[in-house]
Design an enzyme around this catalytic site. Structure first.
Site, PDB file in Angstrom:
ATOM      1  N   CYS A  52       0.869  -1.187   0.000  1.00  0.00           N
ATOM      2  CA  CYS A  52       0.000   0.000   0.000  1.00  0.00           C
ATOM      3  C   CYS A  52       0.902   1.233   0.000  1.00  0.00           C
ATOM      4  O   CYS A  52       2.065   1.150  -0.411  1.00  0.00           O
ATOM      5  CB  CYS A  52      -0.976  -0.019   1.180  1.00  0.00           C
ATOM      6  SG  CYS A  52      -0.186  -0.059   2.807  1.00  0.00           S
TER       7      CYS A  52
ATOM      8  N   ASN B 265       2.348   1.388   4.324  1.00  0.00           N
ATOM      9  CA  ASN B 265       2.658   0.097   4.964  1.00  0.00           C
ATOM     10  C   ASN B 265       2.345   0.092   6.458  1.00  0.00           C
ATOM     11  O   ASN B 265       3.021  -0.560   7.249  1.00  0.00           O
ATOM     12  CB  ASN B 265       4.114  -0.312   4.710  1.00  0.00           C
ATOM     13  CG  ASN B 265       4.459  -1.749   5.080  1.00  0.00           C
ATOM     14  OD1 ASN B 265       5.595  -2.054   5.411  1.00  0.00           O
ATOM     15  ND2 ASN B 265       3.491  -2.644   5.027  1.00  0.00           N
TER      16      ASN B 265
ATOM     17  N   CYS C  44      -1.416   0.590   7.352  1.00  0.00           N
ATOM     18  CA  CYS C  44      -2.858   0.297   7.486  1.00  0.00           C
ATOM     19  C   CYS C  44      -3.273  -0.930   6.678  1.00  0.00           C
ATOM     20  O   CYS C  44      -3.564  -1.987   7.247  1.00  0.00           O
ATOM     21  CB  CYS C  44      -3.702   1.500   7.038  1.00  0.00           C
ATOM     22  SG  CYS C  44      -3.411   2.989   8.007  1.00  0.00           S
ATOM     23  N   ARG C  45      -3.319  -0.797   5.336  1.00  0.00           N
ATOM     24  CA  ARG C  45      -3.905  -1.853   4.504  1.00  0.00           C
ATOM     25  C   ARG C  45      -2.983  -3.055   4.307  1.00  0.00           C
ATOM     26  O   ARG C  45      -3.412  -4.201   4.476  1.00  0.00           O
ATOM     27  CB  ARG C  45      -4.293  -1.276   3.129  1.00  0.00           C
ATOM     28  CG  ARG C  45      -5.463  -0.326   3.202  1.00  0.00           C
ATOM     29  CD  ARG C  45      -5.607   0.467   1.917  1.00  0.00           C
ATOM     30  NE  ARG C  45      -4.504   1.408   1.743  1.00  0.00           N
ATOM     31  CZ  ARG C  45      -4.318   2.167   0.677  1.00  0.00           C
ATOM     32  NH1 ARG C  45      -5.163   2.091  -0.327  1.00  0.00           N
ATOM     33  NH2 ARG C  45      -3.286   3.005   0.623  1.00  0.00           N
ATOM     34  N   SER C  46      -1.733  -2.825   3.891  1.00  0.00           N
ATOM     35  CA  SER C  46      -0.900  -3.989   3.538  1.00  0.00           C
ATOM     36  C   SER C  46      -0.509  -4.850   4.745  1.00  0.00           C
ATOM     37  O   SER C  46      -0.448  -6.078   4.607  1.00  0.00           O
ATOM     38  CB  SER C  46       0.320  -3.591   2.700  1.00  0.00           C
ATOM     39  OG  SER C  46       1.130  -2.658   3.350  1.00  0.00           O
TER      40      SER C  46
ATOM     41  N   ASP D  64      -8.394   3.515   1.222  1.00  0.00           N
ATOM     42  CA  ASP D  64      -7.417   3.913   2.245  1.00  0.00           C
ATOM     43  C   ASP D  64      -8.164   4.443   3.476  1.00  0.00           C
ATOM     44  O   ASP D  64      -8.830   5.473   3.398  1.00  0.00           O
ATOM     45  CB  ASP D  64      -6.524   5.006   1.648  1.00  0.00           C
ATOM     46  CG  ASP D  64      -5.426   5.435   2.606  1.00  0.00           C
ATOM     47  OD1 ASP D  64      -5.437   5.002   3.778  1.00  0.00           O
ATOM     48  OD2 ASP D  64      -4.563   6.211   2.170  1.00  0.00           O
TER      49      ASP D  64
END
Ligand code: 4NP
Length: 158
Positions: free
Chosen positions: A10, A13, A15-17, A125
């Site tokens: 993301c 690095n 939150c999402r990934s 996001d």
């Protein structure tokens, strides 16, 4: 049975990934497939940081611990080391394409493309939003991870 090396990517690095990594680890365990996982960001803002506390909390609620991950930036070498590089949104994908070497071993795709019903395959996001956005992100990632693991199973060469 072969092991697939998978990198989730993301922007920051945090939150999402990292959440995608934790969910893929858990899904792969349950569905009997071997994945070696890592995550990275296209940006350098948060190198060395732990995941966002809201991501940690959203995953903790479903029994997945991502608190020990540390953010790093994606490198060109990642394209040689990994089989799959999974981008969370189109901006990540576009930035990854800019550094992808010609002899890239990795297949670079939008992670969300494995889950048909979501427009454009983007994982939204949640960073500037509230806790609800992190729960929605988690649920979205669970759906995509399930489809991705099915894809690996149905395309297995071993
Ligand atoms: P991520 O979310 O890309 O899912 O880790 C973000 C984290 C940090 C920032 C933006 C998005 N930031 O601007 O610092």
């Amino acid at each position: 049975m072969r092991t697939y090396k998978v990198l989730t990517v993301c922007l920051g690095n945090i939150c999402r990934s990292p959440a995608a990594q934790g969910i893929l680890e858990s899904t792969a365990d349950k569905q009997n497939i071997f994945l070696e996982l890592d995550s990275a960001g296209t940006a350098a803002y948060h190198i060395g940081n732990s995941p966002d506390s809201r991501s940690i909390a959203a995953l903790h609620q479903i029994g997945i611990d991502i608190s020990r991950q540390k953010a790093r930036q994606v490198t060109k070498d990642d394209f040689c080391d990994f089989d799959w590089i999974l981008a969370m949104d189109r901006e990540n994908l576009s930035n990854l394409k800019k550094i992808q070497p010609k002899n890239s071993k990795a297949t670079l795709v939008m992670f969300g493309e494995f889950y048909d019903s979501v427009a454009f395959g983007e994982v939204a996001d949640p960073y500037y939003g509230d806790d609800k956005g992190f729960i929605e992100m988690r649920e979205h990632l669970i759906q995509i991870a399930d489809k991705f693991i099915h894809h690996l199973h149905s395309n297995r060469e071993d």
